[in-house]
Design an enzyme around this catalytic site. Structure first.
Site, mmCIF file in Angstrom:
data_model
loop_
_atom_site.group_PDB
_atom_site.id
_atom_site.type_symbol
_atom_site.label_atom_id
_atom_site.label_comp_id
_atom_site.label_asym_id
_atom_site.label_seq_id
_atom_site.Cartn_x
_atom_site.Cartn_y
_atom_site.Cartn_z
ATOM 1 N N TYR A 1 -3.211 14.765 -6.941
ATOM 2 C CA TYR A 1 -2.734 13.361 -6.983
ATOM 3 C C TYR A 1 -3.415 12.556 -8.093
ATOM 4 O O TYR A 1 -4.340 13.005 -8.719
ATOM 5 C CB TYR A 1 -2.764 12.691 -5.612
ATOM 6 N N GLU A 2 -2.866 11.384 -8.306
ATOM 7 C CA GLU A 2 -3.293 10.500 -9.416
ATOM 8 C C GLU A 2 -3.064 11.149 -10.777
ATOM 9 O O GLU A 2 -3.864 10.987 -11.693
ATOM 10 C CB GLU A 2 -4.775 10.122 -9.291
#
Ligand SMILES: Cc1cc2nc3c(=O)[nH]c(=O)nc-3n(C[C@H](O)[C@H](O)[C@H](O)COP(=O)(O)OP(=O)(O)OC[C@H]3O[C@@H](n4cnc5c(N)ncnc54)[C@H](O)[C@@H]3O)c2cc1C
Length: 567
Positions: free
Chosen positions: A425-426
């Site tokens: 994620y990110e």
């Protein structure tokens, strides 16, 4: 083993490796004296040890669940959120005008890392709020700031980030959520978002969603996206959480780890929201939030690495196998190799993280373009190397435990399962590496070259005292410089992208060597010099193989046709 907050490590790093003195000398951060920072780290460390760490296992064993459309959080999480809120840890770097503490990002990063080590699932909740706070501080109107920021900083309300849709993951520009102007200053937002961390909870009286959506005249791709703040409950005339908005949690994902953090599918059905930033300027506003979150996620990786290291060390100090001087496995050479690698990499990744945060602080305090370039350059490295360190150290931690590492009740496997998502994620770590070799080198490699100059200058000076450590760091930097020049010279971006991940890893290895060398000079003959010696002799040489991969170009990776891949 209970978690011990590594406060003295942060104090050493801030003073000797991350140049915190320089930050505290600026007018913006003049209140961040050594005494204040020491008190903050100590207090935060205590909260992590006493309140958050005991919540790590319950969150894994009793995941958040959806009951009649409402998320019920894991046992004790509500008290954990209360302690985080009351300690002021959400608004640490927030604007004091809205209830924040105005502290440097460097200090917030250290505290966030400790919270991640203690209980990653719960720590993700304040991290989301912090990103939202920063995006609103920079881009929202004064009215929106006054309405939302004080409650987000105090923890009365919580924040989320809604980018991802089924067809729009890494390619955010493919999103299809829509927004229309209600004609009264508000907008109606419609669409489905997936994987939304902490999309709901039962401890904050309102959950505020930052949502990316497209206005009717928004062009396709990222340029046509706008950002909206869409609360679960609409604020009433007194600014308190009022009637329910038209949005709901449809379901929660079943995940390999991070069970205490509810990952939600969100449905917005003409939900009322307000624009943050300009129409079609959503990506710029979202980038503020994402950069904050990238540093935060890098810190999650480092935090889990620290937790996993402490856990494995405690086991190694007790487990008896074979004849050793201490009677336990800690004396076996291979176990020592694992423990030293873990400790040395925790230090290297933490040093990179804090130096990135320090560059952000210097940029904030001075508005200097060079600090901005340094912060931008280090962010993908801090994110990707921090999370890779988290995964590698947690995986080694399982190995140190032998068979017990594979047995859930020791907790060693949880570190590995929980941290795995941080590389995804990110912005996946692949996307971070591509950002490093493309966007962050649009200056022709200038930001990279300046950093390499500084490392070489330092190594040159260090030759007088520790030539056997300074020499390899200088030589590795020179090899990295050649690879950087090769990358910049590639006109076909795919030739850079094919080797982007090993290039980023090699850059981090060399940075790690530099920071270890700085630490060694500050602690002659002491444990930090010994750890630096291990890192420089045993781990730094990895850069050679990585840089060979980085400069291999794309022809070989496309060597097999798709049919041949399938065959
Ligand atoms: C537990 C969890 C929590 C999350 N929390 C949130 C949240 O709070 N808010 C939110 O908005 N999202 C959230 N996400 C979503 C997360 O950010 C995405 O999963 C991530 O951005 C990757 O998108 P994707 O899953 O669609 O993978 P894809 O984009 O389909 O990627 C698949 C693979 O292809 C690679 N790839 C994709 N595009 C390229 C490219 N152009 N070049 C090279 N390689 C490429 C990727 O690196 C990856 O290896 C969360 C996800 C999880 C699992």
């Amino acid at each position: 083993m209970p978690y011990r907050a590594p406060v003295t490590d942060y104090q050493f790093l801030l003073r000797h490796v991350a140049g915190f003195d320089q930050i505290a000398e600026t007018e913006t951060f003049s209140e961040a004296s050594d005494d204040v920072v020491d008190a903050i780290l100590t207090e935060a460390g205590k909260m992590c040890e006493e309140v958050m760490s005991p919540l790590q296992r319950p969150g894994d064993l009793e995941p958040a669940r959806l009951e009649n459309g409402v998320v019920r959080t894991s046992p004790g999480y509500s008290d954990g959120w209360k302690a985080i809120s009351e300690g002021g840890w959400i608004g640490m770097s927030g604007d004091p005008e809205y209830g924040g503490m105005g502290l440097p990002m460097t200090v917030t990063t250290a505290v966030n890392e400790m919270m991640s080590a203690a209980c990653l699932s719960l720590q993700l909740a304040p991290l989301m709020s912090q990103g939202q706070i920063e995006a609103m501080e920079h881009h929202a109107s004064d009215a929106i700031k006054e309405l939302f920021l004080p409650k987000l900083m105090s923890g009365e309300w919580s924040g989320t980030m809604n980018l991802t849709e089924p067809q729009a993951g890494s390619d955010v520009g493919a999103l299809s959520s829509k927004a229309v102007d209600n004609g009264d200053g508000s907008y109606a937002v419609t669409g489905q978002k997936i994987y939304i961390s902490w999309g709901d909870n039962d401890f904050a009286s309102n959950v505020c969603h930052l949502v990316l959506a497209r206005l009717p005249d928004g062009v396709p791709g990222t340029k046509g996206i706008s950002l909206f703040i869409v609360p679960k409950h609409l604020p009433d005339d007194n600014g308190e959480a009022g009637v329910a908005n038209s949005l709901k949690v449809v379901s929660l994902e079943h995940k390999m780890g991070l069970h205490g953090s509810p990952t939600c599918v969100m449905q917005f059905d003409g939900a009322k929201g307000w624009l943050v930033g300009k129409e079609h300027g959503g990506m710029a506003a979202m980038f503020t939030m994402m950069n904050n979150a990238r540093l935060g996620v890098g810190g999650q990786g480092v935090g889990v690495a620290e937790g996993a290291y402490q856990h494995a060390l405690a086991y190694a100090l007790e487990r008896k196998q074979g004849k050793t001087p201490s009677g336990t496995i800690v004396d076996h050479a291979d176990v020592r190799r694992m423990l030293m690698s873990m400790k040395a990499d925790v230090f290297a990744s933490r040093a990179i993280l804090l130096n990135c945060a320090a560059a952000i602080d210097m940029q904030t305090a001075t508005d200097d373009a060079e600090w901005a370039a340094r912060a931008a350059f280090l962010t993908p490295i801090a994110k990707a190397f921090g999370t890779e360190t988290g995964m590698r150290v947690a995986e080694t931690g399982v190995q140190v435990h032998g068979g017990m590492g594979f047995i859930e009740e020791t907790g060693a496997a949880q570190f590995y399962r929980d941290v795995r998502v941080t590389a995804i994620y990110e912005g996946t770590n692949g996307i971070q590496a591509m950002d490093l070799v493309a966007r962050k080198m649009m200056d022709g490699g200038e930001a990279a070259a300046k950093l390499l100059d500084e490392i070489e200058d330092h190594a040159e000076r260090a030759r007088a005292t520790v030539p056997e450590l300074a020499g390899p760091v200088w030589e590795a930097t020179e090899t990295l410089r050649e690879a950087t020049e090769w990358l910049v010279a590639q006109g076909d971006l795919n030739d850079r992208f094919a080797g982007a991940v090993p290039y980023l890893q090699a850059f981090a290895r060399v940075l790690g060597g530099h920071y270890h060398l700085v630490a060694a000079l500050a602690d002659p003959g002491g444990p930090r010099e010994k750890l630096a010696r291990f890192y420089i002799n045993a781990l730094l040489p990895e850069h050679t193989g990585l840089l060979a991969q980085a400069q291999n170009g794309s022809a070989d990776v496309y060597g097999l046709t798709i049919d041949e891949l399938v065959a």
